[in-house]
Design an enzyme around this catalytic site. Structure first.
Site, PDB file in Angstrom:
ATOM      1  N   CYS A  99       0.807  -1.224   0.000  1.00 18.68           N
ATOM      2  CA  CYS A  99       0.000   0.000   0.000  1.00 18.68           C
ATOM      3  C   CYS A  99       0.840   1.273   0.000  1.00 18.68           C
ATOM      4  CB  CYS A  99      -0.924  -0.001   1.214  1.00 18.68           C
ATOM      5  SG  CYS A  99      -1.766  -1.576   1.474  1.00 18.68           S
ATOM      6  N   HIS A 105      -3.097   8.316   5.227  1.00 21.10           N
ATOM      7  CA  HIS A 105      -3.323   6.979   4.680  1.00 21.10           C
ATOM      8  C   HIS A 105      -4.780   6.591   4.908  1.00 21.10           C
ATOM      9  CE1 HIS A 105      -2.065   3.184   3.051  1.00 21.10           C
ATOM     10  NE2 HIS A 105      -2.452   2.523   4.114  1.00 21.10           N
ATOM     11  N   HIS A 149      -9.293   1.966  -1.607  1.00 23.40           N
ATOM     12  CA  HIS A 149      -7.868   1.716  -1.369  1.00 23.40           C
ATOM     13  C   HIS A 149      -7.291   1.106  -2.641  1.00 23.40           C
ATOM     14  CE1 HIS A 149      -4.102   0.922   0.315  1.00 23.40           C
ATOM     15  NE2 HIS A 149      -4.459   0.540   1.526  1.00 23.40           N
TER      16      HIS A 149
END
Length: 442
Positions: A190, A321, A357
């Site tokens: 990520c 994030h 995401h």
């Protein structure tokens, strides 16, 4: 500190054309962003992505690309209205693999946006870096279906050859016909998009490259979706960062690529400058596969600020994030407060609430959101927000975009394995970085 870029150099809102008359200070070591390409569930291309951010669109919808029957969750932020073939000039998307085609298409969009003719830089040192979590896993899903349907059959070679993750970067190079560039696919999950951008910045700062095309690409695929569901990390219908009743993240897909150049290189060709990468920092917790360590996240943000030579008080917005999971959001808010101490932090935005995401692409998607916020002077919202959480006390710009003077932004990405990556960006027309700050351990 370097002198500010003169306000008179602005030729359109927040965009500076880097001709020789407008830059009088030493450009050594400075890295600027001159263009980007973006493919997302809320809009692809500069205009549509900007409109999506301003409107607070949410790309979540039932999965359509494969059968989600049997899963307790069936929503994701898919890209359903973009065909790579509409952008690609040299590459056959069917022969490249689905995610590689997205990376190549975003790269083509980026060089157009930067007014960078690939033929003009073909003999110059360059870099293409693409971050990813799952690589070509959509093609792996297809290969697995063949195996289940015909277990005794020889796997089709034309499908098997698409699986190498390295194809994401080489597909971009092939599309742009850049034959001598370094190509790199970065798998730091990520955080991979920010890692790719950081790799490009380091290559330009060190003189190894004059320009770099960096970002990330990922897909909504069955393999990784199943893993997230088994971990209990997937939201039912919406990603809701910082909300008291948040129930997980939302899988997203797409690609985002940025054109980075040395200031001198951009200046020589009169390129439109969108922002400067003032600072960056990377670190690794080496502690837990999926749970970042608060202290290390705070160290990563502080390291990026030190590399930029700016104080935390100079930040106008933090693009967090902000996965929307129960554990990660309060951890990140705590790390932000550790960096700011007694001072209140600026607004803290969670764009995953809109685009999902996007895994290895999300750092680059978020950096582009920051660029557009600077250029158009607004704060994108954190959508799907209903009720504040006492453990996440930040101004998350709930639900509605807000006009705001945005000069300096911090972009956080936290990846599996404790891979953390933070960027500090500043729009043109503002004070430059302190050259003496360069060389901070990243």
């Amino acid at each position: 500190m370097s002198p500010p870029i003169p306000e008179a150099a602005l030729t359109s809102p927040r965009v500076l054309h880097a001709n020789g008359k407008n830059w009088s200070h030493d450009p050594a070591g400075r890295v600027v962003i001159t263009g980007f390409g973006v493919i997302s569930s809320i809009g692809s291309g500069r205009a549509e992505f900007l409109a999506g951010l301003r409107e607070g669109r949410c790309g979540a919808k039932p999965i359509s690309k494969w059968d989600a029957t049997g899963f307790p969750h069936d929503h994701a932020c898919e890209v359903t209205d973009f065909d790579p073939a509409s952008v690609l000039e040299r590459l056959d998307p069917k022969a490249s693999g689905q995610v590689a085609a997205l990376a190549a298409a975003a790269s083509r969009m980026a060089v157009r946006d930067a007014a960078l003719d690939p033929a003009a830089v073909r003999d110059e040192a360059g870099l293409i870096a693409v971050g990813t979590t799952c690589g070509q896993s959509l093609d792996l899903d297809a290969l697995a279906e063949v195996e289940l349907r015909e277990p005794d059959a020889v796997p089709p070679g034309d499908l098997a050859r698409l699986l190498q993750p390295g194809r994401l970067a080489t597909a971009a190079a092939a599309e742009l016909d850049l034959r001598d560039v370094e190509t790199l696919t970065i798998p730091t999950a990520c955080a991979a998009g920010n890692y790719a951008i950081s790799y490009g910045v380091d290559a330009i700062r060190s003189g190894d490259a004059e320009y770099a095309i960096c970002g990330g690409a990922d897909s909504v695929n069955r393999m990784a979706f199943a893993g997230f569901v088994r971990m209990g990390a997937m939201a039912h219908e919406r990603c809701r960062p910082f909300d008291r009743e948040r129930d997980g993240t939302m899988w997203g897909e797409g690609a985002a690529m940025l054109v980075l150049e040395s200031l001198d290189h951009a200046r020589r060709r009169g390129a439109p400058i969108l922002a400067e990468v003032l600072g960056l920092h990377l670190n690794c917790d080496a502690d837990h596969p999926t749970a970042p360590v608060r202290e290390r996240v705070a160290e990563c943000m502080a390291g990026a600020l030190a590399d930029a030579g700016v104080d935390a008080a100079e930040l106008d917005v933090i693009f967090a994030h902000a996965t929307g999971t129960r554990a990660s959001d309060p951890m990140e808010v705590g790390a932000i407060r550790d960096v700011f101490g007694v001072r209140p932090p600026p607004p803290v935005v969670g764009v995953k609430s809109m685009i999902g995401h996007t895994m290895g692409a999300v750092g680059a998607h978020t950096a582009i959101a920051a660029l557009l916020a600077m250029q158009h002077q607004f704060l994108p919202p954190t959508v799907n927000f209903r009720e504040p959480d006492p453990d996440c006390q930040v101004d998350c710009v709930p639900n509605v975009a807000r006009p705001s003077a945005v000069r300096t932004a911090l972009v956080n990405s936290l990846g599996f394995g404790g891979n953390n990556a933070t960027l500090v960006l500043r729009g043109p027309g503002e004070a430059g970085p302190r050259p003496e700050a360069r060389g901070a351990d990243a």
